[in-house]
Scaffold this motif. Structure first.
Motif, PDB file in Angstrom:
ATOM      1  N   GLN A   1       0.832  -1.206   0.000  1.00  0.00           N
ATOM      2  CA  GLN A   1       0.000   0.000   0.000  1.00  0.00           C
ATOM      3  C   GLN A   1       0.863   1.251   0.000  1.00  0.00           C
ATOM      4  OE1 GLN A   1      -0.682   2.538   2.389  1.00  0.00           O
ATOM      5  NE2 GLN A   1       0.780   1.722   3.886  1.00  0.00           N
TER       6      GLN A   1
ATOM      7  N   ASP B   1      -1.838   6.693  -2.491  1.00  0.00           N
ATOM      8  CA  ASP B   1      -3.242   6.842  -2.099  1.00  0.00           C
ATOM      9  C   ASP B   1      -4.149   5.982  -2.977  1.00  0.00           C
ATOM     10  OD1 ASP B   1      -2.566   8.647  -0.117  1.00  0.00           O
ATOM     11  OD2 ASP B   1      -2.861  10.399  -1.415  1.00  0.00           O
ATOM     12  N   ILE B   2      -4.812   5.008  -2.348  1.00  0.00           N
ATOM     13  CA  ILE B   2      -5.685   4.089  -3.070  1.00  0.00           C
ATOM     14  C   ILE B   2      -7.057   4.731  -3.231  1.00  0.00           C
ATOM     15  CG2 ILE B   2      -6.815   1.825  -2.961  1.00  0.00           C
ATOM     16  CD1 ILE B   2      -4.154   0.871  -1.593  1.00  0.00           C
TER      17      ILE B   2
ATOM     18  N   SER C   1      -4.590   3.313  -7.596  1.00  0.00           N
ATOM     19  CA  SER C   1      -4.121   4.432  -6.769  1.00  0.00           C
ATOM     20  C   SER C   1      -3.982   5.651  -7.662  1.00  0.00           C
ATOM     21  CB  SER C   1      -2.773   4.085  -6.126  1.00  0.00           C
ATOM     22  OG  SER C   1      -1.748   4.091  -7.095  1.00  0.00           O
TER      23      SER C   1
ATOM     24  N   ASN D   1      -5.017   1.883   2.810  1.00  0.00           N
ATOM     25  CA  ASN D   1      -3.865   2.676   3.242  1.00  0.00           C
ATOM     26  C   ASN D   1      -3.829   2.823   4.759  1.00  0.00           C
ATOM     27  OD1 ASN D   1      -4.596   4.495   0.421  1.00  0.00           O
ATOM     28  ND2 ASN D   1      -2.545   3.671   0.671  1.00  0.00           N
TER      29      ASN D   1
END
Length: 131
Positions: A34, A39-40, A63, A93
């Motif tokens: 992650q 940032d997913i 992401s 995350n």
């Protein structure tokens, strides 16, 4: 430094597996994965009842930087998906080993057989140090 939890099994593709003790496992991506993704923003997961073999693709993780495939580290049938990720993909995350889990799989064979090809925490730590 990425968190690696003891008591879990890990794939070289950065998925973790938690033995639930009843013939099922939870699967998610590692803290290392992650962190690398950033940032997913979207997670696509398989349908309930999907039969998977170890190393089969079972979804995607998007992401802000990239889209990555999610692979099943074990063989079996998908019996639950984390629906919370549809509205809150950032859970991956924030809590990759907890609220950010992705699927629950009923193993098609024994746990011993399923985990034989996976890495323990120490071996996974060495794997990510080498990459």
């Amino acid at each position: 430094m990425s968190e690696i939890k003891q008591g879990l099994w890990y794939s070289e593709e950065h998925e973790w597996v938690q033995d639930m003790g009843d013939g099922t496992v939870l699967v998610g991506i590692t803290d290392f994965a992650q962190d690398r993704l950033g940032d997913i923003v979207f997670v696509e997961l398989p349908d309930l009842g999907t039969e998977v073999d170890a190393e089969d693709g079972i979804g995607t993780i998007e992401s802000v930087k990239t889209v990555s495939d999610l692979f099943s580290p074990v063989s079996g049938s998908v019996v639950e998906v984390n629906d919370k990720l549809q509205d809150a993909p950032e859970l991956v995350n924030e809590d990759p080993y907890g609220g950010g889990w992705m699927v629950k799989i009923k193993l098609s064979g024994s746990g011993e057989e399923a985990f034989a090809k996976l890495l323990d925490a120490e071996a996974y730590g060495k794997h990510i140090d080498e990459n």
